[in-house]
Motif scaffolding. Structure first.
Motif, PDB file in Angstrom:
ATOM      1  N   ASN A   1      34.174 112.169 -14.348  1.00 50.02           N
ATOM      2  CA  ASN A   1      33.086 111.227 -14.607  1.00 50.02           C
ATOM      3  C   ASN A   1      31.841 111.564 -13.790  1.00 50.02           C
ATOM      4  OD1 ASN A   1      34.573 109.857 -16.464  1.00 50.02           O
ATOM      5  ND2 ASN A   1      35.238 108.238 -15.062  1.00 50.02           N
ATOM      6  N   ARG A   2      32.062 112.085 -12.580  1.00 56.33           N
ATOM      7  CA  ARG A   2      30.900 112.499 -11.780  1.00 56.33           C
ATOM      8  C   ARG A   2      30.094 113.553 -12.531  1.00 56.33           C
ATOM      9  NH1 ARG A   2      28.860 116.545  -8.988  1.00 56.33           N
ATOM     10  NH2 ARG A   2      27.609 116.085  -7.143  1.00 56.33           N
ATOM     11  N   GLU A   3      30.802 114.504 -13.132  1.00 54.89           N
ATOM     12  CA  GLU A   3      30.097 115.564 -13.863  1.00 54.89           C
ATOM     13  C   GLU A   3      29.444 115.026 -15.139  1.00 54.89           C
ATOM     14  OE1 GLU A   3      29.551 118.107 -12.143  1.00 54.89           O
ATOM     15  OE2 GLU A   3      31.031 117.470 -10.663  1.00 54.89           O
ATOM     16  N   LEU A   4      30.084 114.050 -15.771  1.00 54.14           N
ATOM     17  CA  LEU A   4      29.448 113.429 -16.958  1.00 54.14           C
ATOM     18  C   LEU A   4      28.096 112.843 -16.576  1.00 54.14           C
ATOM     19  CD1 LEU A   4      32.249 111.467 -18.884  1.00 54.14           C
ATOM     20  CD2 LEU A   4      31.309 113.731 -19.389  1.00 54.14           C
ATOM     21  N   ASP A   5      28.040 112.193 -15.420  1.00 57.13           N
ATOM     22  CA  ASP A   5      26.776 111.590 -14.976  1.00 57.13           C
ATOM     23  C   ASP A   5      25.737 112.652 -14.642  1.00 57.13           C
ATOM     24  OD1 ASP A   5      27.919 109.194 -15.385  1.00 57.13           O
ATOM     25  OD2 ASP A   5      27.860 108.492 -13.315  1.00 57.13           O
ATOM     26  N   MET A   6      26.192 113.688 -13.979  1.00 62.67           N
ATOM     27  CA  MET A   6      25.323 114.820 -13.642  1.00 62.67           C
ATOM     28  C   MET A   6      24.687 115.371 -14.934  1.00 62.67           C
ATOM     29  SD  MET A   6      24.707 116.636 -10.930  1.00 62.67           S
ATOM     30  CE  MET A   6      23.985 118.228 -10.583  1.00 62.67           C
TER      31      MET A   6
END
Ligand code: ADP
Ligand code: ASP
Ligand code: MG
Length: 422
Positions: free
Chosen positions: A67-72
């Protein structure tokens, strides 16, 4: 001279031509003497495109790291549209600067893909405004304590705009979108839907929470908490219409109930196709059952919406509830592996093809028979009601998804929402 926040949605930012139009409109407001902060969404389709690419690489992962990468990834959509808008404003002869959420900064918690805004530091923005610049701030995103980029959930640019308006004590927050206000129901589903000149904050909150995506629910919560004057209006009017006329157009979210006293009992109809129904059948009917089932679901961070428990027969009962459709498979698996064995329940069944249709109105508080009128109208259409949930100002029913449009149309007519308010 007032400080005004404008928010433009994806369709309004959908092409260079539309961005130019937005820039001309904002320049008009700035030239009229206002300090302008503008919060754009990503260009239409961009957030879906980016998230689609991630899905291609890892279809159903749902970890904090993922999810962190989705936000990035998703946050780049707003970074691009914001820079493009600042460029377009400069081309209109305005001084303008754009900032990503972290540059402001808009500080959030670390709940990736659904972060909540905790604070906004407006020093930098105020300095730019004082220097005569139009400030563009990315919608939808912020930064957490560890300097990770976060996003606020789909439709989150509305919340960015209202939060900025609240933090800066703006005179008004104008949400420009692809319809010219808040309607009695989605005008794309019911052609007879009528635009509301005003809608109370409480009704807007219900409508947003029950599925009307015209405003993200958290934006309405912010507006209520900080009493931000909020208006929804069209970005598709000619950019050079009279500014006073524009400022009064669309739908105003009001905080005074009195204004609505004489109006309709039901103000609007919301619907949502995002839920799925789960039923646990043959549950022993004894104390602690709801806790046993729903406690396990809550511990897995799955949100539950409508709940019903049937009358018991031979000491057994059925227990049903709805969850977000995206959580359906996880819920069924959890119940089968963790709950059923210790509960002695017979089986778990479910249905993903349901929808929830709701009528909303603060007038429902002082009128009886509103819910029964809803049920009659649905029965006349032969629509079976599977679940019901009520509160002071809304009644929701869960029905088969295939009847959604029919139900919304029938209710719109039954409550005279197509008729002008006298
Ligand atoms: P934006 O990209 O500007 O944020 P959204 O697509 O998020 O726009 O929200 C606007 C859409 O909300 C409209 O195009 C309309 O289809 C939908 N909508 C749903 N319910 C309502 C309602 N009650 N009134 C107006 N629009 C509604
Ligand atoms: N671009 C984000 C989305 O599509 C946020 C927004 O448009 O409000 O959900
Ligand atoms: Mg939106």
């Amino acid at each position: 001279m007032a400080l005004i926040v404008h928010k433009y949605g994806g369709t309004s930012m959908g092409s260079p031509e539309r961005i130019r139009n937005v820039a001309k409109r904002v320049a008009k407001w700035a030239r009229a003497g206002h300090q302008m902060v503008v919060v754009p969404s990503a260009m239409s389709g961009e957030t879906n495109r980016l998230l689609g690419l991630a899905k291609e690489l890892a279809p159903s992962k749902s970890s904090a790291a993922y999810n962190r990468e989705l936000d990035m990834l998703a946050a780049t959509g707003e970074q691009a549209s914001s820079a493009l808008l600042a460029i377009a404003l400069q081309a209109e002869g305005m001084e303008s600067v754009s900032y990503a959420g972290w540059q402001v900064p808009i500080k959030t918690n670390s709940a990736f893909t659904k972060a909540r805004i905790e604070s906004i530091d407006d020093d930098r923005v105020r300095a730019d405004l004082a220097a005569g610049k139009v400030v563009v701030i990315t919608g939808f995103q912020g930064v957490d304590e560890e300097a990770n980029i976060t996003t606020l959930g789909r439709g989150g640019s509305d919340t960015s705009a209202v939060a900025v308006a609240a933090a800066m004590k703006a005179a008004e927050c104008l949400i420009y979108t692809d319809v010219d206000g808040v309607y009695t129901t989605d005008p794309r589903v019911v052609a007879e839907a009528r635009r509301l000149q005003t809608v109370s904050f409480e009704e807007m909150l219900e409508m947003a929470s029950l599925g009307s995506k015209v405003l993200q629910i958290r934006s309405v919560e912010f507006a209520g908490k900080y009493k931000v004057p909020l208006r929804v209006l069209s970005s598709f009017t000619p950019w050079d219409i009279d500014i006073n006329e524009e400022a009064k157009s669309g739908t105003l979210i009001t905080f005074e109930e009195d204004e609505k006293m004489e109006q309709a009992v039901v103000s609007g109809i919301a619907f949502n196709r995002d839920e799925a129904k789960v039923s646990v059948l043959g549950v022993p009917d004894k104390p602690g059952i709801a806790y046993h089932i729903l406690g396990a679901v809550a511990d897995a961070n799955i949100e539950v919406d409508v709940i019903i428990q049937n009358l018991s027969k031979d000491g057994k009962t059925d227990f049903s509830f709805t969850v977000h459709r995206g959580e359906y498979a996880r819920t069924v698996e959890l119940l089968n592996t963790k709950v059923l064995p210790s509960l002695g329940a017979a089986e778990v069944v479910g249905d993903t093809k349901i929808c929830k249709v709701s009528i909303v109105g603060i007038g429902m508080r002082s009128h009886v028979g509103v819910a029964s009128k809803m049920f009659r109208s649905l029965s006349e259409e032969g629509i079976n009601i599977q679940m019901i949930s009520t509160s002071e100002i809304k009644t929701s029913v869960v029905i088969d998804e295939k009847y959604m449009e029919l139900a919304v149309r029938a209710l719109h007519k039954a409550f005279d929402l197509d008729q002008p308010v006298s």
